[in-house]
Motif scaffolding. Structure first.
Motif, PDB file in Angstrom:
ATOM      1  N   ALA A   1      64.538 -68.295  14.865  1.00 26.57           N
ATOM      2  CA  ALA A   1      64.673 -67.141  13.975  1.00 26.57           C
ATOM      3  C   ALA A   1      65.420 -66.069  14.753  1.00 26.57           C
ATOM      4  CB  ALA A   1      63.301 -66.624  13.537  1.00 26.57           C
ATOM      5  N   LEU A   2      66.549 -65.635  14.215  1.00 23.68           N
ATOM      6  CA  LEU A   2      67.385 -64.617  14.845  1.00 23.68           C
ATOM      7  C   LEU A   2      67.171 -63.308  14.102  1.00 23.68           C
ATOM      8  CD1 LEU A   2      70.586 -66.808  15.268  1.00 23.68           C
ATOM      9  CD2 LEU A   2      68.762 -66.396  16.928  1.00 23.68           C
ATOM     10  N   LEU A   3      66.666 -62.309  14.804  1.00 26.13           N
ATOM     11  CA  LEU A   3      66.246 -61.057  14.190  1.00 26.13           C
ATOM     12  C   LEU A   3      67.278 -59.963  14.450  1.00 26.13           C
ATOM     13  CD1 LEU A   3      62.526 -61.146  15.396  1.00 26.13           C
ATOM     14  CD2 LEU A   3      63.552 -62.300  13.426  1.00 26.13           C
ATOM     15  N   CYS A   4      67.483 -59.122  13.434  1.00 25.58           N
ATOM     16  CA  CYS A   4      68.503 -58.076  13.542  1.00 25.58           C
ATOM     17  C   CYS A   4      68.061 -56.857  12.745  1.00 25.58           C
ATOM     18  CB  CYS A   4      69.834 -58.609  13.018  1.00 25.58           C
ATOM     19  SG  CYS A   4      71.164 -57.382  12.978  1.00 25.58           S
ATOM     20  N   ASN A   5      68.401 -55.664  13.232  1.00 23.81           N
ATOM     21  CA  ASN A   5      68.159 -54.456  12.447  1.00 23.81           C
ATOM     22  C   ASN A   5      69.113 -54.401  11.260  1.00 23.81           C
ATOM     23  OD1 ASN A   5      70.268 -54.043  14.429  1.00 23.81           O
ATOM     24  ND2 ASN A   5      70.244 -51.875  13.918  1.00 23.81           N
ATOM     25  N   HIS A   6      68.725 -53.693  10.210  1.00 24.26           N
ATOM     26  CA  HIS A   6      69.471 -53.701   8.944  1.00 24.26           C
ATOM     27  C   HIS A   6      70.036 -52.297   8.685  1.00 24.26           C
ATOM     28  CE1 HIS A   6      70.913 -55.435   5.401  1.00 24.26           C
ATOM     29  NE2 HIS A   6      69.817 -55.606   4.705  1.00 24.26           N
ATOM     30  N   VAL A   7      71.351 -52.148   8.801  1.00 29.61           N
ATOM     31  CA  VAL A   7      71.977 -50.830   8.731  1.00 29.61           C
ATOM     32  C   VAL A   7      72.612 -50.558   7.371  1.00 29.61           C
ATOM     33  CG1 VAL A   7      73.618 -49.256   9.839  1.00 29.61           C
ATOM     34  CG2 VAL A   7      72.437 -50.980  11.211  1.00 29.61           C
ATOM     35  N   SER A   8      73.457 -51.490   6.897  1.00 31.81           N
ATOM     36  CA  SER A   8      74.182 -51.254   5.654  1.00 31.81           C
ATOM     37  C   SER A   8      74.753 -52.570   5.130  1.00 31.81           C
ATOM     38  CB  SER A   8      75.326 -50.252   5.876  1.00 31.81           C
ATOM     39  OG  SER A   8      76.396 -50.862   6.595  1.00 31.81           O
TER      40      SER A   8
ATOM     41  N   ASN B 166      69.354 -40.638   2.614  1.00 33.71           N
ATOM     42  CA  ASN B 166      70.782 -40.745   2.933  1.00 33.71           C
ATOM     43  C   ASN B 166      71.129 -39.720   3.995  1.00 33.71           C
ATOM     44  OD1 ASN B 166      73.446 -41.425   2.968  1.00 33.71           O
ATOM     45  ND2 ASN B 166      73.891 -40.841   0.868  1.00 33.71           N
ATOM     46  N   LEU B 167      70.458 -39.837   5.138  1.00 39.40           N
ATOM     47  CA  LEU B 167      70.613 -38.857   6.213  1.00 39.40           C
ATOM     48  C   LEU B 167      72.034 -38.842   6.768  1.00 39.40           C
ATOM     49  CD1 LEU B 167      69.117 -36.755   7.887  1.00 39.40           C
ATOM     50  CD2 LEU B 167      68.512 -38.570   9.501  1.00 39.40           C
ATOM     51  N   LYS B 168      72.700 -39.979   6.729  1.00 38.22           N
ATOM     52  CA  LYS B 168      74.072 -40.028   7.236  1.00 38.22           C
ATOM     53  C   LYS B 168      74.972 -39.037   6.500  1.00 38.22           C
ATOM     54  CE  LYS B 168      76.750 -43.547   6.339  1.00 38.22           C
ATOM     55  NZ  LYS B 168      77.296 -44.915   6.310  1.00 38.22           N
TER      56      LYS B 168
ATOM     57  N   HIS C 144      67.616 -45.915   6.652  1.00 38.06           N
ATOM     58  CA  HIS C 144      68.416 -44.815   6.138  1.00 38.06           C
ATOM     59  C   HIS C 144      68.529 -43.629   7.077  1.00 38.06           C
ATOM     60  CE1 HIS C 144      68.833 -46.707   2.236  1.00 38.06           C
ATOM     61  NE2 HIS C 144      67.536 -46.924   2.205  1.00 38.06           N
ATOM     62  N   ASP C 145      67.683 -43.566   8.123  1.00 37.15           N
ATOM     63  CA  ASP C 145      67.727 -42.374   8.985  1.00 37.15           C
ATOM     64  C   ASP C 145      68.358 -42.644  10.344  1.00 37.15           C
ATOM     65  OD1 ASP C 145      65.832 -43.823  10.350  1.00 37.15           O
ATOM     66  OD2 ASP C 145      64.327 -42.231  10.408  1.00 37.15           O
ATOM     67  N   GLY C 146      68.977 -43.812  10.518  1.00 37.51           N
ATOM     68  CA  GLY C 146      69.675 -44.129  11.759  1.00 37.51           C
ATOM     69  C   GLY C 146      68.922 -45.093  12.657  1.00 37.51           C
TER      70      GLY C 146
ATOM     71  N   ILE D  92      66.145 -30.336   8.976  1.00 34.89           N
ATOM     72  CA  ILE D  92      65.744 -31.707   8.638  1.00 34.89           C
ATOM     73  C   ILE D  92      65.600 -31.780   7.123  1.00 34.89           C
ATOM     74  CG2 ILE D  92      64.002 -33.490   8.896  1.00 34.89           C
ATOM     75  CD1 ILE D  92      63.307 -32.269  11.605  1.00 34.89           C
ATOM     76  N   PRO D  93      66.421 -32.571   6.446  1.00 37.71           N
ATOM     77  CA  PRO D  93      66.353 -32.663   4.971  1.00 37.71           C
ATOM     78  C   PRO D  93      64.980 -33.147   4.511  1.00 37.71           C
ATOM     79  CG  PRO D  93      68.336 -33.721   5.830  1.00 37.71           C
ATOM     80  CD  PRO D  93      67.464 -33.437   7.005  1.00 37.71           C
ATOM     81  N   LYS D  94      64.595 -32.756   3.306  1.00 31.19           N
ATOM     82  CA  LYS D  94      63.322 -33.205   2.744  1.00 31.19           C
ATOM     83  C   LYS D  94      63.302 -34.715   2.582  1.00 31.19           C
ATOM     84  CE  LYS D  94      62.241 -28.943   0.235  1.00 31.19           C
ATOM     85  NZ  LYS D  94      61.997 -28.320  -1.105  1.00 31.19           N
ATOM     86  N   SER D  95      64.439 -35.278   2.201  1.00 30.91           N
ATOM     87  CA  SER D  95      64.544 -36.733   2.059  1.00 30.91           C
ATOM     88  C   SER D  95      65.484 -37.277   3.123  1.00 30.91           C
ATOM     89  CB  SER D  95      65.077 -37.103   0.670  1.00 30.91           C
ATOM     90  OG  SER D  95      65.344 -38.497   0.607  1.00 30.91           O
TER      91      SER D  95
END
Length: 372
Positions: free
Chosen positions: A45-52, A334-336, A169-171, A328-331
């Motif tokens: 199993a190859l694991l990766c972070n999910h960006v976009s 979509n911090l980007k 969503h926050d980086g 720091i935005p409330k939500s």
């Protein structure tokens, strides 16, 4: 269980996906712990972070590094495998809109992805999961999908998996789910490896992708679910690359509100932090731009971008941080878009204690107010 080895058509179709890298990325930088490969003995199993959405192209870039090359099974958003995905997802305009419509009409993307090994997965409160939840059928559906993944592994495929289950969503990482724990409980002697994607949206006109490849690791069969989740999160988090974009963001957010600083001073701070990382923390990956110390052009491009979105003022040799930079935005969904500096600083979440220790020890030049 006999592994399904790669074939010429399979490799060709993945190569076809990788051609999109020129449209998506400025360039791609890969960093390996040792040999230029990603160890993936069957079953793995190859694991990766999910960006976009661009992660699809990233996976196509990683595939040639696999050793050995075995066909993959890839859990994917259900809508990606349906007709009309491109235009619905990107809402393109002009000529690109018509190009996407033509591609969608051909249905080539769902066919291509299914051949490569993508299978649809329900996402909580997305797709038609709400309807299934109301009917009391969501759990059965999710269990069925995971059972299907296990069946594909047993038929000879390795697994590409995003343990977060959705985009971060926050980086930094979202909450890691229990997928790795579940798969491990169903497949004896399952091997694990990982790679971490870091996207720098600031330093070039287009995004630069950094891929940090990991070393194989094991998950003991007796390890409880919460510890598996922590192990996976720690493994992915520690391999984020320190880039010019996220290190500049870190330093800017360390300065007091409405601080005026010379560009040369800021560059000096960046190189002081970078030098300490290289000297004392070689396990942290540093981007080639910082190692070569050739950042003048990229740094000015960062200032231009941040001035355009009103996060800083930049005039000649002076940069002035603005009050809004520290909001720091409330939500954080979509911090980007709402605060791209905070988004990039968040990429360094796993490194923050190290960076803060370095920052606290540095002597800041007289006349610059900084948060210590």
């Amino acid at each position: 269980m006999k592994p399904k080895k790669h074939t010429v058509p399979y490799d060709f179709l993945i190569k076809l996906v990788s051609f999109a890298r020129g449209l998506v990325f400025h360039s791609i930088e890969e960093n390996f712990p040792e040999k230029e490969e990603l160890e993936a003995p069957y079953p793995s199993a190859l694991l990766c972070n999910h960006v976009s959405e661009a992660d699809v192209v990233s996976l196509a870039m990683v595939y040639p590094r696999l050793n050995p090359k075995i066909k993959m099974i890839i859990p994917a958003r259900e809508d990606i495998l349906k007709r009309g995905f491109l235009q619905k997802e990107f809402r393109a305009k002009g000529i690109l809109k018509w190009i996407f419509k033509l591609i969608d009409a051909s249905n080539i993307i769902p066919v291509l992805l299914r051949y490569i090994g993508a299978v649809p997965i329900k996402r909580p409160f997305r797709d038609n999961a709400r309807e299934l939840l109301k009917k009391g059928e969501l759990r059965d559906k999710v269990d069925s999908e995971w059972t299907d993944l296990v069946a594909h592994i047993r038929k000879g495929r390795n697994l590409f998996m995003f343990p977060e289950g959705t985009y971060n969503h926050d980086g930094f990482l979202n909450q890691v789910k229990r997928g790795a724990y579940y798969i491990k409980s169903k497949i004896d002697k399952l091997h694990f490896n990982s790679f971490t994607l870091t996207y720098d949206h600031l330093s070039y006109q287009k995004t630069k992708l950094y891929i940090k490849y990991g070393r194989p690791f094991e998950i003991p069969s007796e390890m409880p679910a919460d510890k598996v989740v922590k192990l996976v999160a720690d493994t992915l988090g520690k391999h984020y690359t320190v880039t010019l974009g996220n290190l500049t963001s870190y330093v800017l957010l360390k300065l007091e509100r409405e601080t005026q600083i010379r560009k040369q001073q800021l560059m000096q701070m960046l190189f002081q932090v970078k030098s300490q990382l290289e000297k004392h923390f070689p396990e942290i990956t540093i981007a080639s731009e910082l190692r070569k110390e050739t950042i003048q052009t990229q740094l000015e491009l960062i200032f231009q971008k941040l001035k355009k979105v009103n996060l800083i003022d930049w005039e000649g040799e002076f940069i002035k941080t603005k009050e809004v930079l520290y909001h720091i935005p409330k939500s954080l969904h979509n911090l980007k878009k709402s605060n791209i500096v905070l988004y990039h600083k968040n990429q360094l979440t796993a490194h923050l204690s190290t960076l803060d220790g370095i920052w606290n020890e540095l002597s800041v030049q007289k006349g610059v107010n900084a948060k210590i």
